[in-house]
Scaffold this active site. Sequence first.
Site, PDB file in Angstrom:
ATOM      1  N   LYS A  28       0.654  -1.272  -0.055  1.00 16.85           N
ATOM      2  CA  LYS A  28       0.003   0.064  -0.207  1.00 16.85           C
ATOM      3  C   LYS A  28       0.973   1.160  -0.031  1.00 16.85           C
ATOM      4  O   LYS A  28       0.618   2.360  -0.860  1.00 16.85           O
ATOM      5  CB  LYS A  28      -0.778  -0.178   1.121  1.00 16.85           C
ATOM      6  CG  LYS A  28      -1.876   1.104   1.341  1.00 16.85           C
ATOM      7  CD  LYS A  28      -3.069   0.659   2.152  1.00 16.85           C
ATOM      8  CE  LYS A  28      -2.812   0.743   3.722  1.00 16.85           C
ATOM      9  NZ  LYS A  28      -2.705   1.976   4.381  1.00 16.85           N
ATOM     10  N   GLY A 101      -4.970   7.895   5.559  1.00 19.98           N
ATOM     11  CA  GLY A 101      -4.337   8.985   6.074  1.00 19.98           C
ATOM     12  C   GLY A 101      -2.846   9.127   5.328  1.00 19.98           C
ATOM     13  O   GLY A 101      -2.425  10.266   5.166  1.00 19.98           O
ATOM     14  N   ARG A 129      -8.800  12.118  12.218  1.00 18.04           N
ATOM     15  CA  ARG A 129      -7.642  12.113  12.611  1.00 18.04           C
ATOM     16  C   ARG A 129      -6.556  13.437  12.848  1.00 18.04           C
ATOM     17  O   ARG A 129      -7.012  14.254  11.766  1.00 18.04           O
ATOM     18  CB  ARG A 129      -6.840  11.013  11.532  1.00 18.04           C
ATOM     19  CG  ARG A 129      -7.566   9.668  11.649  1.00 18.04           C
ATOM     20  CD  ARG A 129      -6.816   8.712  10.720  1.00 18.04           C
ATOM     21  NE  ARG A 129      -5.571   8.596  10.844  1.00 18.04           N
ATOM     22  CZ  ARG A 129      -4.929   7.635  10.388  1.00 18.04           C
ATOM     23  NH1 ARG A 129      -5.389   7.062   9.249  1.00 18.04           N
ATOM     24  NH2 ARG A 129      -3.655   7.350  10.458  1.00 18.04           N
ATOM     25  N   SER A 174       6.745   9.121  12.171  1.00 16.94           N
ATOM     26  CA  SER A 174       5.827   9.085  11.194  1.00 16.94           C
ATOM     27  C   SER A 174       6.531   9.405   9.988  1.00 16.94           C
ATOM     28  O   SER A 174       6.889  10.463   9.477  1.00 16.94           O
ATOM     29  CB  SER A 174       4.771  10.208  11.529  1.00 16.94           C
ATOM     30  OG  SER A 174       3.780  10.389  10.332  1.00 16.94           O
ATOM     31  N   GLN A 176       4.533   9.296   7.370  1.00 23.09           N
ATOM     32  CA  GLN A 176       3.729  10.137   6.566  1.00 23.09           C
ATOM     33  C   GLN A 176       3.937  11.622   6.682  1.00 23.09           C
ATOM     34  O   GLN A 176       4.154  12.212   5.602  1.00 23.09           O
ATOM     35  CB  GLN A 176       2.013   9.831   6.951  1.00 23.09           C
ATOM     36  CG  GLN A 176       1.580   8.554   6.650  1.00 23.09           C
ATOM     37  CD  GLN A 176       0.388   8.431   7.285  1.00 23.09           C
ATOM     38  OE1 GLN A 176      -0.127   9.434   7.936  1.00 23.09           O
ATOM     39  NE2 GLN A 176      -0.274   7.040   7.136  1.00 23.09           N
ATOM     40  N   ASP A 327       1.875  -1.027  12.064  1.00 24.85           N
ATOM     41  CA  ASP A 327       0.568  -1.558  11.427  1.00 24.85           C
ATOM     42  C   ASP A 327       0.127  -3.046  11.891  1.00 24.85           C
ATOM     43  O   ASP A 327      -0.856  -3.430  11.652  1.00 24.85           O
ATOM     44  CB  ASP A 327       0.485  -1.290   9.958  1.00 24.85           C
ATOM     45  CG  ASP A 327       0.542   0.090   9.586  1.00 24.85           C
ATOM     46  OD1 ASP A 327       0.059   1.126  10.436  1.00 24.85           O
ATOM     47  OD2 ASP A 327       0.564   0.505   8.201  1.00 24.85           O
ATOM     48  N   LYS A 354      -4.428   6.025  14.568  1.00 23.99           N
ATOM     49  CA  LYS A 354      -4.686   5.452  13.244  1.00 23.99           C
ATOM     50  C   LYS A 354      -5.754   5.590  12.866  1.00 23.99           C
ATOM     51  O   LYS A 354      -6.704   6.309  13.367  1.00 23.99           O
ATOM     52  CB  LYS A 354      -3.899   3.836  13.485  1.00 23.99           C
ATOM     53  CG  LYS A 354      -2.388   3.805  13.825  1.00 23.99           C
ATOM     54  CD  LYS A 354      -1.606   4.361  12.820  1.00 23.99           C
ATOM     55  CE  LYS A 354      -0.119   4.470  13.087  1.00 23.99           C
ATOM     56  NZ  LYS A 354       0.690   5.109  11.872  1.00 23.99           N
ATOM     57  N   ARG A 358      -6.046   2.173  17.878  1.00 25.95           N
ATOM     58  CA  ARG A 358      -6.223   0.428  17.565  1.00 25.95           C
ATOM     59  C   ARG A 358      -6.026  -0.045  19.038  1.00 25.95           C
ATOM     60  O   ARG A 358      -6.040  -1.347  19.017  1.00 25.95           O
ATOM     61  CB  ARG A 358      -5.087   0.217  16.702  1.00 25.95           C
ATOM     62  CG  ARG A 358      -5.290   0.668  15.385  1.00 25.95           C
ATOM     63  CD  ARG A 358      -4.408   0.250  14.250  1.00 25.95           C
ATOM     64  NE  ARG A 358      -4.990   0.451  12.982  1.00 25.95           N
ATOM     65  CZ  ARG A 358      -4.359   0.345  11.870  1.00 25.95           C
ATOM     66  NH1 ARG A 358      -2.958   0.586  11.838  1.00 25.95           N
ATOM     67  NH2 ARG A 358      -4.960   0.406  10.789  1.00 25.95           N
ATOM     68  N   ARG A 403      -7.562  -3.113   9.536  1.00 28.45           N
ATOM     69  CA  ARG A 403      -6.759  -3.950  10.173  1.00 28.45           C
ATOM     70  C   ARG A 403      -7.302  -4.648  11.422  1.00 28.45           C
ATOM     71  O   ARG A 403      -7.228  -5.692  11.933  1.00 28.45           O
ATOM     72  CB  ARG A 403      -5.460  -3.333  10.495  1.00 28.45           C
ATOM     73  CG  ARG A 403      -4.594  -3.050   9.188  1.00 28.45           C
ATOM     74  CD  ARG A 403      -2.974  -2.732   9.410  1.00 28.45           C
ATOM     75  NE  ARG A 403      -2.611  -1.932   8.314  1.00 28.45           N
ATOM     76  CZ  ARG A 403      -2.382  -2.482   7.039  1.00 28.45           C
ATOM     77  NH1 ARG A 403      -2.790  -3.671   6.632  1.00 28.45           N
ATOM     78  NH2 ARG A 403      -2.185  -1.641   6.160  1.00 28.45           N
TER      79      ARG A 403
END
Length: 449
Positions: A28, A101, A129, A174, A176, A327, A354, A358, A403
């Site tokens: 991904k 995200g 988020r 992160s 991202q 993840d 997330k 989670r 997930r």
Amino acid sequence: MSAHGTPIPMTSHRAEPLTGVAEVPGDKSISHRSIILGALAVGETKITGLLEGEDVLDTAKAMRAMGAEVTKHEDGSWSVHGVGVGGLAEPDQVIDCGNSGTGVRLIMGVMATSPITATFTGDASLNKRPMARVTDPLALFGAQSVGRSEGRLPMTIVGAADPTPVRYTVPVPSAQVKSAVLLAGLNAPGKTVVIEKEATRDHSERMLAGFGAEITVEDTNEGRVITLTGQPELQAQQIAVPRDPSSAAFPVCAALITPGSDVLVPGIGLNPTRAGLFYTLQDMGADLTFENMREEGGEPVADLRAKYSPGMKGIEVPPERAASMIDEYPVLSVVASFATGKTMMAGVKELRVKESDRIDAMARGLRANGVTVDEGDDWWSVEGMGPEGVPGGGTCESFLDHRIAMSFMVMGMGAQKPVTVDDSTPIATSFPIFTPLMTSLGARLETQA
Ligand code: S3P
């Protein structure tokens, strides 16, 4: 709540022994980046093995809205005709990144140093988020943003017409955030420097170098220092996306807890910034081996073989490994409930922001299935009940989180009684073939459409 309006519950009954070959879809993270960098390159980027999950398809739509041509061919490959660095068009509609995200944060980065304005939104999960972690560094380039309270989507970004390069230390581990800053740096003149104290997945750095950007990475006392020279001409590439280790985690973990199982998961990337789960499972005593180790496209790749492992023991997962398996904690916690003894997972605060919180989502669902869980702000622990000791029988909320949904379906494969999730639709964001693939191995999954 559902990703598609109507929730579709799914129940996982105790599985037959899982056997055979599990060909999981493309990575991904690498799929998002292939489309985004392809959209900024000059010429035609050709992609094989792209993950056709909803998250990636939303990124493809967004890059089309900014002027790139993104096409799927009959043979299953994809092409992206890019607009060149600095060539993005202003989208004339709101960009909807769905559940992703990665999609929204990377695309905000990419447009923040162009003289265009874009408004972003997502589903109920994404709109909760935190985005300030991205808009704070983007403001240093000169971009402006206005969103809802606490920096939530929907949000409008006004790109900087005259961006300045930045030097930025990422305050949270992160990839991202790191990637958003690097992508913004692409259209700023001069050198943008990003420093990360803990190494996170490095696909952006690798791929930027592959597209011809000038980028260096140095390990220093400050951390990993990444320096990118802005305004390169990116050259279109041929990209073969490797299979996703985060998706491989599901058939691997399912095999470890289902009596009689022996599953081969071929061609999985073992990039050290992604492979932490597999080493953790081996530390627990899992019968998990790496076969046919090789290098493909500059990445270490192996075929994973996972066999039923009734002797697994609970461990303390090293906190410094967290970023390389961030993840995978939900499905690890499922495996931990089939081990003997306690598994402690610390240094995992990021799990709280997330697609769902989670730690909370897994703790609730594990408890509903008879497993004892303890938790704090940035840690949680699971009391293992032994290979045949997990009661099951519970219904869990998936909280719009793929997930979480898949982890509880794995749990049902080895538990005494079936396990149900209230909504299986989020699975399509990252692993659209999860149900047929797991069923072909011996899983018994039943939807109540
Ligand atoms: C991703 C980075 C990770 C990960 C996500 C994909 C990426 O998020 O959880 O699924 O592709 O960069 P953070 O970077 O926020 O930790």
